[in-house]
Scaffold this motif. Structure first.
Motif, mmCIF file in Angstrom:
data_model
loop_
_atom_site.group_PDB
_atom_site.id
_atom_site.type_symbol
_atom_site.label_atom_id
_atom_site.label_comp_id
_atom_site.label_asym_id
_atom_site.label_seq_id
_atom_site.Cartn_x
_atom_site.Cartn_y
_atom_site.Cartn_z
ATOM 1 N N PRO A 160 0.737 -1.114 0.116
ATOM 2 C CA PRO A 160 -0.212 0.210 0.005
ATOM 3 C C PRO A 160 0.743 1.224 -0.060
ATOM 4 C CG PRO A 160 -0.112 -1.089 2.049
ATOM 5 C CD PRO A 160 0.546 -1.782 1.163
ATOM 6 N N THR A 161 2.182 1.318 0.251
ATOM 7 C CA THR A 161 2.849 2.264 0.509
ATOM 8 C C THR A 161 3.689 2.651 -1.118
ATOM 9 O OG1 THR A 161 4.858 1.273 1.220
ATOM 10 C CG2 THR A 161 3.311 2.147 2.688
ATOM 11 N N ARG A 162 3.558 1.691 -1.881
ATOM 12 C CA ARG A 162 4.069 1.989 -3.094
ATOM 13 C C ARG A 162 3.202 2.246 -4.347
ATOM 14 N NH1 ARG A 162 7.112 -0.881 -7.541
ATOM 15 N NH2 ARG A 162 5.649 -2.529 -7.472
ATOM 16 N N MET A 163 3.627 3.012 -5.263
ATOM 17 C CA MET A 163 2.672 3.172 -6.312
ATOM 18 C C MET A 163 3.276 2.404 -7.541
ATOM 19 S SD MET A 163 0.393 5.330 -5.925
ATOM 20 C CE MET A 163 0.341 4.864 -4.278
ATOM 21 N N MET A 164 2.452 1.385 -8.250
ATOM 22 C CA MET A 164 3.030 0.519 -9.257
ATOM 23 C C MET A 164 3.114 1.426 -10.659
ATOM 24 S SD MET A 164 0.124 -2.216 -10.137
ATOM 25 C CE MET A 164 1.137 -2.852 -11.623
ATOM 26 N N ALA A 165 2.306 2.331 -10.888
ATOM 27 C CA ALA A 165 2.099 2.986 -11.973
ATOM 28 C C ALA A 165 1.660 4.640 -11.779
ATOM 29 C CB ALA A 165 1.166 2.522 -13.130
ATOM 30 N N VAL A 166 2.078 5.458 -12.705
ATOM 31 C CA VAL A 166 1.635 6.799 -12.510
ATOM 32 C C VAL A 166 0.770 7.079 -13.917
ATOM 33 C CG1 VAL A 166 2.337 9.214 -12.225
ATOM 34 C CG2 VAL A 166 3.333 7.560 -10.727
ATOM 35 N N VAL A 167 -0.440 7.770 -13.780
ATOM 36 C CA VAL A 167 -1.190 8.072 -14.999
ATOM 37 C C VAL A 167 -1.126 9.501 -15.215
ATOM 38 C CG1 VAL A 167 -3.094 7.841 -16.490
ATOM 39 C CG2 VAL A 167 -2.551 5.952 -14.748
ATOM 40 N N GLU A 168 -0.509 9.786 -16.283
ATOM 41 C CA GLU A 168 -0.747 11.293 -16.624
ATOM 42 C C GLU A 168 -2.177 11.622 -17.217
ATOM 43 O OE1 GLU A 168 2.715 12.666 -18.571
ATOM 44 O OE2 GLU A 168 3.997 12.816 -17.041
ATOM 45 N N LEU A 169 -2.823 12.821 -16.843
ATOM 46 C CA LEU A 169 -4.260 12.767 -17.408
ATOM 47 C C LEU A 169 -4.267 14.455 -17.652
ATOM 48 C CD1 LEU A 169 -6.074 10.890 -14.672
ATOM 49 C CD2 LEU A 169 -6.175 10.290 -17.281
ATOM 50 N N ARG A 170 -5.051 14.669 -18.831
ATOM 51 C CA ARG A 170 -5.546 16.329 -19.389
ATOM 52 C C ARG A 170 -6.982 15.731 -19.794
ATOM 53 N NH1 ARG A 170 -0.235 16.162 -20.836
ATOM 54 N NH2 ARG A 170 1.087 17.852 -20.180
ATOM 55 N N ASP A 171 -7.935 16.285 -19.010
ATOM 56 C CA ASP A 171 -9.298 15.957 -19.407
ATOM 57 C C ASP A 171 -9.548 14.707 -19.655
ATOM 58 O OD1 ASP A 171 -9.899 18.890 -19.644
ATOM 59 O OD2 ASP A 171 -8.720 18.820 -21.247
ATOM 60 N N GLY A 172 -9.367 13.874 -18.413
ATOM 61 C CA GLY A 172 -9.816 12.343 -18.547
ATOM 62 C C GLY A 172 -9.924 11.949 -17.209
ATOM 63 N N ALA A 173 -10.075 10.420 -17.079
ATOM 64 C CA ALA A 173 -10.379 9.956 -15.739
ATOM 65 C C ALA A 173 -9.580 8.601 -15.619
ATOM 66 C CB ALA A 173 -11.812 9.511 -15.713
ATOM 67 N N VAL A 174 -9.520 8.213 -14.630
ATOM 68 C CA VAL A 174 -8.848 6.837 -14.234
ATOM 69 C C VAL A 174 -9.413 6.175 -12.862
ATOM 70 C CG1 VAL A 174 -7.019 8.006 -12.791
ATOM 71 C CG2 VAL A 174 -6.681 5.489 -13.843
ATOM 72 N N ALA A 175 -9.776 4.890 -12.943
ATOM 73 C CA ALA A 175 -10.400 3.957 -12.038
ATOM 74 C C ALA A 175 -9.950 2.709 -12.002
ATOM 75 C CB ALA A 175 -11.855 3.982 -12.324
ATOM 76 N N THR A 176 -9.713 2.360 -10.566
ATOM 77 C CA THR A 176 -9.043 1.148 -10.173
ATOM 78 C C THR A 176 -10.094 0.373 -9.528
ATOM 79 O OG1 THR A 176 -6.770 1.704 -10.439
ATOM 80 C CG2 THR A 176 -7.263 -0.318 -9.104
ATOM 81 N N SER A 177 -10.465 -0.992 -9.999
ATOM 82 C CA SER A 177 -11.205 -1.910 -9.203
ATOM 83 C C SER A 177 -10.329 -3.085 -8.705
ATOM 84 C CB SER A 177 -12.428 -2.491 -10.116
ATOM 85 O OG SER A 177 -13.161 -3.365 -9.274
ATOM 86 N N GLY A 178 -10.558 -3.382 -7.269
ATOM 87 C CA GLY A 178 -9.648 -4.586 -6.888
ATOM 88 C C GLY A 178 -10.400 -5.104 -5.588
ATOM 89 N N THR A 179 -9.608 -6.382 -5.333
ATOM 90 C CA THR A 179 -9.875 -6.920 -4.113
ATOM 91 C C THR A 179 -9.204 -7.055 -3.105
ATOM 92 O OG1 THR A 179 -9.095 -9.238 -4.977
ATOM 93 C CG2 THR A 179 -11.387 -8.653 -5.734
ATOM 94 N N TYR A 180 -8.102 -6.228 -3.354
ATOM 95 C CA TYR A 180 -7.031 -6.430 -2.301
ATOM 96 C C TYR A 180 -7.291 -5.539 -0.674
ATOM 97 C CZ TYR A 180 -6.057 -2.199 -4.895
ATOM 98 O OH TYR A 180 -6.081 -0.974 -5.740
#
Length: 242
Positions: free
Chosen positions: A142-162
């Motif tokens: 939980p303390t580490r980011m596995m990816a960084v998404v760059e956004l301009r006029d957009g959206a990002v969502a994550t669904s998980g079971t963890y």
């Protein structure tokens, strides 16, 4: 909705105007929680389910999003829980956050980032020449980011079971659980990104490629063994985006 939410507005420099815009946006989120929560017996969703009220235009829209997602995913996406009750949470969070973003735009903002429990919708840039950056959490750490998404006029969502365990079900079988540990989707709007992320989580490896045909700008999933599924297939190690 039981999740942390925040708004970063960069272009409403008048303190009063910014406060009014943010208050109005959060009012939309609170209203959605009250009206469509499956945990409130007096919510519009529960009253509709009991046949006590006709669906409002908003509820009709949410139900239509769910029907479209179910058809597109061959039934994998469903708002009918395994116990037979209606649970629109797979649509409402993204839908409500996108509505809240619309309220910010109505108040004149063109540069903002709204974070709804890790699902993010953005407009413009925080400063000229720089995109908004949204971190995607490593499901194993939980303390580490596995990816960084760059956004301009957009959206990002994550669904998980963890974090919440097996709370997502396969509409085709009624069984809870998922083939992936997490799924992340980037799309033009958060309603789409949120629904597609849930679909990918249920569909598994083939769901990543499927998402690109249904509105995803980018998508990837994490298998229980830590391998990452991208459009190109299964990778041996996590591959950061953007």
């Amino acid at each position: 909705m039981g999740i942390p939410m925040s708004v970063d507005v960069r272009d409403l420099t008048d303190e009063r105007s910014a406060a009014e815009a943010v208050d109005a946006a959060f009012a939309v989120l609170r209203s959605a929680d009250e009206r469509f929560s499956p945990y409130r017996e007096d919510s519009e969703l529960r009253r509709y389910e009991r046949g006590e009220t006709a669906p409002s235009a908003d509820l009709q829209e949410i139900l239509q999003v769910a029907r479209d997602a179910s058809a597109a995913s061959s039934g994998a996406f469903s708002i009918q829980a395994p116990d037979g009750s209606l649970d629109t949470n797979g649509v409402v969070k993204g839908w409500a956050a996108e509505r809240a973003a619309g309220v910010l735009r109505e108040h004149g903002s063109r540069r903002f980032c709204l974070n709804a429990g890790g699902d993010v919708v953005t407009a413009g840039e925080p400063e000229p020449g720089r995109a908004w950056r949204a971190g995607v959490r490593d499901p194993f750490e939980p303390t580490r980011m596995m990816a960084v998404v760059e956004l301009r006029d957009g959206a990002v969502a994550t669904s998980g079971t963890y974090e919440r365990g097996a709370h997502v079900w396969d509409g085709r079988t009624g069984e809870t659980g998922a083939a992936l540990l997490s799924a992340t989707v980037v799309a033009d709007d958060l309603t789409t990104a949120d629904v597609l992320a849930t679909c990918v989580l249920v569909l598994g490896v083939e769901g990543v490629a499927w998402a690109f045909a249904h509105g995803a700008r980018e998508a990837f999933g994490v298998l229980p063994d830590g391998r990452v599924v991208t459009r190109a297939g299964v990778a041996g190690v996590p591959v950061p985006l953007g």
